[in-house]
Design a protein around this motif. Structure first.
Motif: not given
Ligand code: MG
Length: 160
Positions: A80-89, A116-127
């Protein structure tokens, strides 16, 4: 449209007395990943893939195993923290494809929960998340059940 691809790989020993964590899901088994954090090999590969796609280094850069504050860290929080860094970039994740290599147990019953768990961490759809599991056909340390390996590929798109 600006796109970036990133790949991640990780391998951990499987030992008795540790929980087996796969994509943030605890899987019933007699062994689990050795590691400084909770050892979730799949989430570590996914974290490296998203950081790599954004050109932001790797999991060890941001959450060094030499730092005591990451001992027993929950890998879901690291991702989640890594994805937040990526989003901020300035990037968003378009999709992720990952593969786990382990001899046992079978992952099929846990597939939906892992996705579901991975999609939730990345903030993206399961699909947008694909998860596959394979055995090593009995070959090497993974094949003997003494190790677990994971690979991930992630595609990022520049946010408008
Ligand atoms: Mg690792």
């Amino acid at each position: 449209m600006s796109l970036r691809v990133g790949q991640g790989w990780d391998l951990h020993r499987l030992v008795e007395g540790r929980a087996l964590m796969v994509g943030g899901v605890r899987i019933p088994h007699d062994k689990g990943e050795a590691g400084h954090s909770d050892g979730d090999v799949l989430l570590h590969a996914v974290t490296d893939a998203v950081l790599g796609a954004a050109g932001l280094g790797d999991i060890g850069t941001h959450f060094p195993p030499t730092d005591e504050c990451w001992k027993n860290a929950i890998s879901r929080s690291l991702l989640r923290s890594a994805m937040e860094l990526v989003r901020r970039a300035g990037w968003e994740c378009l999709n992720l494809d990952c593969t786990l290599v382990l001899e046992r147990p079978r992952m099929w019953p846990h597939r939906d929960e892992v996705i579901s768990s991975i999609a939730d961490c990345l903030g993206i759809d399961r699909s947008a998340v694909s998860f596959k599991a394979k055995t090593a056909e009995g070959l090497g340390e993974v094949g003997s059940g003494d190790a677990i390996e994971a690979m991930a590929v992630c595609l990022l798109k520049r946010r408008d």
